[in-house]
Enzyme design. Sequence first.
Site, PDB file in Angstrom:
ATOM      1  N   MET A  36       0.853  -1.168   0.176  1.00 37.73           N
ATOM      2  CA  MET A  36      -0.105   0.037   0.082  1.00 37.73           C
ATOM      3  C   MET A  36       0.799   1.174  -0.155  1.00 37.73           C
ATOM      4  O   MET A  36       0.272   2.342   0.194  1.00 37.73           O
ATOM      5  CB  MET A  36      -1.079  -0.007   1.205  1.00 37.73           C
ATOM      6  CG  MET A  36      -1.767  -1.169   1.135  1.00 37.73           C
ATOM      7  SD  MET A  36      -3.470  -0.859   1.832  1.00 37.73           S
ATOM      8  CE  MET A  36      -2.855  -0.575   3.596  1.00 37.73           C
ATOM      9  N   HIS A  40       9.068   1.206   3.570  1.00 34.83           N
ATOM     10  CA  HIS A  40      10.013   1.313   4.448  1.00 34.83           C
ATOM     11  C   HIS A  40      10.941   0.208   4.323  1.00 34.83           C
ATOM     12  O   HIS A  40      10.769  -0.440   3.244  1.00 34.83           O
ATOM     13  CB  HIS A  40       9.248   1.594   5.901  1.00 34.83           C
ATOM     14  CG  HIS A  40       8.483   0.461   6.142  1.00 34.83           C
ATOM     15  ND1 HIS A  40       8.808  -1.134   6.098  1.00 34.83           N
ATOM     16  CD2 HIS A  40       7.171   0.364   6.355  1.00 34.83           C
ATOM     17  CE1 HIS A  40       7.604  -1.680   6.360  1.00 34.83           C
ATOM     18  NE2 HIS A  40       6.677  -0.811   6.436  1.00 34.83           N
ATOM     19  N   GLY A  42      11.332  -2.577   5.738  1.00 39.47           N
ATOM     20  CA  GLY A  42      10.437  -3.814   5.550  1.00 39.47           C
ATOM     21  C   GLY A  42      10.162  -4.337   4.093  1.00 39.47           C
ATOM     22  O   GLY A  42      10.310  -5.256   3.535  1.00 39.47           O
ATOM     23  N   HIS A  43       9.218  -3.043   3.389  1.00 40.87           N
ATOM     24  CA  HIS A  43       8.978  -3.538   2.036  1.00 40.87           C
ATOM     25  C   HIS A  43      10.266  -3.789   1.542  1.00 40.87           C
ATOM     26  O   HIS A  43      10.330  -4.507   0.532  1.00 40.87           O
ATOM     27  CB  HIS A  43       8.386  -2.364   1.723  1.00 40.87           C
ATOM     28  CG  HIS A  43       6.895  -1.849   2.045  1.00 40.87           C
ATOM     29  ND1 HIS A  43       6.918  -0.679   2.875  1.00 40.87           N
ATOM     30  CD2 HIS A  43       5.829  -2.443   2.160  1.00 40.87           C
ATOM     31  CE1 HIS A  43       5.585  -0.637   3.537  1.00 40.87           C
ATOM     32  NE2 HIS A  43       4.870  -1.831   2.898  1.00 40.87           N
ATOM     33  N   VAL A 182      11.049  -7.325   9.538  1.00 37.44           N
ATOM     34  CA  VAL A 182      12.004  -6.307   9.662  1.00 37.44           C
ATOM     35  C   VAL A 182      11.633  -5.326  10.710  1.00 37.44           C
ATOM     36  O   VAL A 182      10.518  -4.964  10.891  1.00 37.44           O
ATOM     37  CB  VAL A 182      12.540  -5.404   8.492  1.00 37.44           C
ATOM     38  CG1 VAL A 182      13.418  -4.458   8.622  1.00 37.44           C
ATOM     39  CG2 VAL A 182      12.915  -6.455   7.168  1.00 37.44           C
ATOM     40  N   ARG A 193       2.082   2.332   9.313  1.00 31.54           N
ATOM     41  CA  ARG A 193       1.328   2.978  10.393  1.00 31.54           C
ATOM     42  C   ARG A 193       2.060   3.664  11.658  1.00 31.54           C
ATOM     43  O   ARG A 193       1.434   4.233  12.421  1.00 31.54           O
ATOM     44  CB  ARG A 193       0.100   2.368  10.860  1.00 31.54           C
ATOM     45  CG  ARG A 193      -0.859   1.938   9.811  1.00 31.54           C
ATOM     46  CD  ARG A 193      -2.245   0.981  10.389  1.00 31.54           C
ATOM     47  NE  ARG A 193      -3.246   1.145   9.258  1.00 31.54           N
ATOM     48  CZ  ARG A 193      -3.400   0.224   8.219  1.00 31.54           C
ATOM     49  NH1 ARG A 193      -2.713  -1.042   8.407  1.00 31.54           N
ATOM     50  NH2 ARG A 193      -4.631   0.364   7.745  1.00 31.54           N
TER      51      ARG A 193
HETATM   52  P1  AMP Z   1       1.567  -2.977   3.405  1.00 28.57           P
HETATM   53  O1  AMP Z   1       2.154  -1.897   2.558  1.00 28.57           O
HETATM   54  O2  AMP Z   1       1.600  -2.472   4.878  1.00 28.57           O
HETATM   55  O3  AMP Z   1       0.215  -3.510   2.835  1.00 28.57           O
HETATM   56  O4  AMP Z   1       2.641  -4.100   3.310  1.00 28.57           O
HETATM   57  C1  AMP Z   1       3.004  -4.720   2.034  1.00 28.57           C
HETATM   58  C2  AMP Z   1       3.769  -6.141   2.304  1.00 28.57           C
HETATM   59  O5  AMP Z   1       4.827  -5.767   3.088  1.00 28.57           O
HETATM   60  C3  AMP Z   1       3.050  -7.055   3.069  1.00 28.57           C
HETATM   61  O6  AMP Z   1       3.188  -8.211   2.700  1.00 28.57           O
HETATM   62  C4  AMP Z   1       3.613  -6.969   4.509  1.00 28.57           C
HETATM   63  O7  AMP Z   1       3.416  -8.001   5.165  1.00 28.57           O
HETATM   64  C5  AMP Z   1       5.004  -6.455   4.295  1.00 28.57           C
HETATM   65  N1  AMP Z   1       5.639  -5.803   5.592  1.00 28.57           N
HETATM   66  C6  AMP Z   1       5.149  -4.766   5.898  1.00 28.57           C
HETATM   67  N2  AMP Z   1       5.732  -4.557   7.145  1.00 28.57           N
HETATM   68  C7  AMP Z   1       6.808  -5.433   7.133  1.00 28.57           C
HETATM   69  C8  AMP Z   1       7.911  -5.659   7.925  1.00 28.57           C
HETATM   70  N3  AMP Z   1       8.021  -4.778   8.926  1.00 28.57           N
HETATM   71  N4  AMP Z   1       8.924  -6.707   7.729  1.00 28.57           N
HETATM   72  C9  AMP Z   1       8.788  -7.403   6.605  1.00 28.57           C
HETATM   73  N5  AMP Z   1       7.675  -7.243   5.654  1.00 28.57           N
HETATM   74  C10 AMP Z   1       6.601  -6.243   6.087  1.00 28.57           C
END
Ligand code: AMP
Length: 290
Positions: A36, A40, A42-43, A182, A193
Amino acid sequence: MKSGIPVRILKTIRETQEVSEKLRCDGKKIAVIPTMGYLHQGHASLIERASSLADIVITTIFVNPTQFGPNEDYTRYPRDLENDKAVAGAAGSNIIFFPDAGEMYPDGFDSIVEVEEASNILEGKFRPKHFRGVTTVVAKLLNITKPHIVIFGQKDAQQAFIIQKMIKDLNFDIEIVIAPIVRETDGLALSSRNIYLNETERKNASVLFRSLKYAEKQIKHGERSITLLRKEMLKIIQSGTPTQIDYIAFIDPVTFSETENINQPEILAALAVRFGSTRLIDNILVSITS
Ligand code: AMP
């Protein structure tokens, strides 16, 4: 050389399908990372993983309205395409698919993809219709980007389980990879968030990882009482003065059902807790050796 590449932005479904089809015909392996945005590290770790597994990495950025409840943060969800381009490019993404809501849900859109049972437990109890929004948009994104591999984060463990199920049940010819969480140095899982947290809430939010690590340590030392583990985790979390604890759950990762006994090779401890108005989720997968 994949890192630091200029990222191509595609906004329409037709063009993205054409580009992917051409890449497939040229024998390229495609990996996609649905997100979305407000990217960061993690992504970035997911994109780097994708880059190591495939020739072409497509990051999708779409704040999907259908997975937000009426009182959730859809309109204020953070957005920053310029920074996303930089993060995605540095991590090795070649393409960003960045549609608007009208492109994804034109007038007359009327279909739903739902993994029924797993969508209504845990997170599903607090976020009704959330997962059917997720599975519907992910099914669309897979049909649009036509990847060989799709990567999700363990951070959203239930989402990862549900998408795995959808891919299996509906015979998507796609490999799914789940990548590790991460974290910040104090253990807080990276999340778009986290920006909502004020300074005090941000500091206090580290109790989540502390409570998960506590559970891991106790289980590894032989503790088998979920009642006791939950009680101690509650104490740790309460020391961070959360506004609400939605759940602390112990889950069999094979079935994703809640369990009251620890007797399987792996157990997932998962929680959802609010600090101020910010709802955070986190989890830890514990291998049981004894
Ligand atoms: P989001 O943008 O929050 O929908 O996340 C997109 C993808 O990134 C999803 O598969 C999440 O599980 C993954 N994601 C989000 N935060 C982290 C994190 N801290 N470590 C690893 N993957 C993450």
